[in-house]
Design an enzyme around this catalytic site. Sequence first.
Site, PDB file in Angstrom:
ATOM      1  N   TYR A   1       0.800  -1.221   0.000  1.00  0.00           N
ATOM      2  CA  TYR A   1       0.000   0.000   0.000  1.00  0.00           C
ATOM      3  C   TYR A   1       0.836   1.275   0.000  1.00  0.00           C
ATOM      4  CZ  TYR A   1      -3.736  -3.200   1.372  1.00  0.00           C
ATOM      5  OH  TYR A   1      -4.638  -4.234   1.407  1.00  0.00           O
ATOM      6  N   THR A   2       2.125   1.180   0.231  1.00  0.00           N
ATOM      7  CA  THR A   2       2.964   2.378   0.345  1.00  0.00           C
ATOM      8  C   THR A   2       3.915   2.479  -0.845  1.00  0.00           C
ATOM      9  OG1 THR A   2       4.636   1.206   1.638  1.00  0.00           O
ATOM     10  CG2 THR A   2       2.879   2.308   2.867  1.00  0.00           C
TER      11      THR A   2
END
Length: 765
Positions: free
Chosen positions: A125-126
């Site tokens: 997600y990053t």
Amino acid sequence: MPLKPMFNPSQNTLNLAQYAERAYLEYAMSVVKGRALPAVQDGQKPVQRRILFAMKDMGLTHGAKPVKSARVVGEILGKYHPHGDSSAYEAMVRMAQDFTLRYPLIDGIGNFGSRDGDGAAAMRYTEARLTPLAELLLSEINQGTVDFIPNYDGAFEEPESLPARLPMVLLNGASGIAVGMATEIPSHNLGEVAQAAVALLKNPALTTADLHHHIPAPDFAGGAHIITPAKDIAQIYETGKGSIRVRARYDVEKLARGQWRVVVSELPPNTSSAKILAEIEEQTNPKPKAGKKQLNQDQLNTKKLMLDLLEKVRDESDGEHPVRLVFEPKSSRMQPETFINTLMAQTSMEGNVSVNLVMMGLDNRPAQKNLKTILQEWLDYRTATVTRRLQHRLDAVEKRIHILDGRMIAFLHIDQVIKVIREADEPKPELMAAFQLTEIQAEDILEIRLRQLARLEGIKIERELNELREEAGSLKTLLGDENEKRKLIIKEIQADAKQFGDARRTLVEAAERATLTQTTADEPITLILSQQGWLRARAGHGVDAAQIAFKEGDALQQVLETRTVQPVVVWDSHGRSYTLDAAEIPKGRGDGVPIASLIELPSQASVVALLAGAADDYYLLSGCHGYGFIAKLEDLFTRQKAGKAVLTLDDNETALPPVRIANDWLIAPDSRIVLASANKRLLAFPVSEMKIMAKGRGLQLIKLSDGDTLALASALTSEHYTLHIIGKRGAIHQETLRIADIAGKRAGKGKLLDISGSLKAIEAR
């Protein structure tokens, strides 16, 4: 004695002890060098170095588009770091957190955790890329500055260290634990470290104390306030080990109608708003200890203290204010300094930060280093990398000059060159022979296009040659002149400091550490002691003794009014003292507890009196054989449950109740000690004739005849005294007499009074 060989070929055996020792040492050094400790050269641990190099190799510079962290982690694991993905991603996360590192090296997009202890989002997600500051570590990596070694499977190469342009080991610090050693390096301010490095480069004779003037203390990412004295910090930098006291920074905000509140805006390292709130919740709403059904007295005292102190606390932290804790006092009449001091003493808003400057040195060995050694080793490394960079550039310039010299020859003899190439079967040796060219030059001429030998190109070649020859001369000067090279390094350090430096965040100002001078609320309390040794407490003063009930056969011995914050001294018949915490004595309207359960009272001893008051109060201590001395109350304090011996007595002697002596009575001419024996002999003498001692037998107070004992002792300043006499059938009557009639010198026999009945007490009229 030489060690036996590990392997004995004749017996086909292996020495197990030596094998185990070697295997353990190899494992220990692998952990120390491969995981736990940063290097003095670039300040990075191996996993951090691999992360930065992999991202550089992927083109993830500060100006590039960020990519998924999972992709970066895959690149790191696949090429350089043969460990779990969590170890690589956790290291990435830490390098991106601006509240953890003073100068983050990774620009993280997405949820990379918070200072309250929240974890980062999953790596899918990053996104991440390098920060501009990472260029200080990576910008010269392809300029021959460092050595490369094979990766874990030999398929790729990775750098042994990064060509750091500043001492990152001090800027961002490090924390780690290995086998038998650990490191705790705090972060520092870039500008201050750069100044110190320049100063040491200019004058290698500077001491650590001299460098301490440039670097006054660590500079933490979260700011805060260092209260450790400068001399202690200097000692830490000198030894490489110690502890720094850090507290939160706060402001007292004035409100309407005289109200105020405390707002905390910066916290010490490893402390968060959530942690502070949890500590306050635990103290104001405590739970019984494991295995206990109810709160102990310490928990009750702390709870009352905090509830009396604090009205409200709330966390107003947001994007604009990373830390904003608001504390509202219970009463605005309270001093803000007392309020915040108590909060800091009770929570993590003030604490110690360990410093342990352990790292891998230039010799590739772990060691604890002081400030000068760290800077000197980095300067040696920086000098070596700059020398290699200059030499690498000089080699490239000379190679280019060599190529351009060949092209210039071809340009000046273009027709002959074309003819040789057209007619020769092997043009390269023909060109080399005809124009005195090297193989490299001849190969280059055969590879270039004809248009590169046009007239305009000849002018460009000549211009480039002149520029390169000038650069080569400058590089040779730098390489041959250490002073010029030193000036170049200083110039680069100052330029980097100007570009990336910022103001100090952590305040450095010595102050006293927050201490909790009292753990309980200061309240009046009355202690009740029965003749059979039962002790209880009642809140407040002015308790009516007539309303106190006792067990059958028991009665009142003493009522003592004191305060919850004052220690209580128990004085027994053997001349021993014990100390109790007034706040821990059971309260209520029951019978209390046996005092023997609170102290280790000898079986043959009994409690004579309870004492309380200021530590510098004076008391006359005496025994029934007529000896005694004056002692301070603090001399009777003890932490031992079994008490301590204070008054030395004979085997069949008992101690009398201590007599309070006012401080000014010690020298007042009209202050007297009045004594009465069992045979009704009375003596009064000046207090000034007594000796002040901490323990012992003391001086003779009154000369007693055989069979007589000292029964009563008192101190007064009036000219008259009153005797309380127990007559027939237990009736008590009083008789007032003149002090002058019994006055004498200490150790006298006193005056025999014609009194019927027995003496109960002596007091001033």
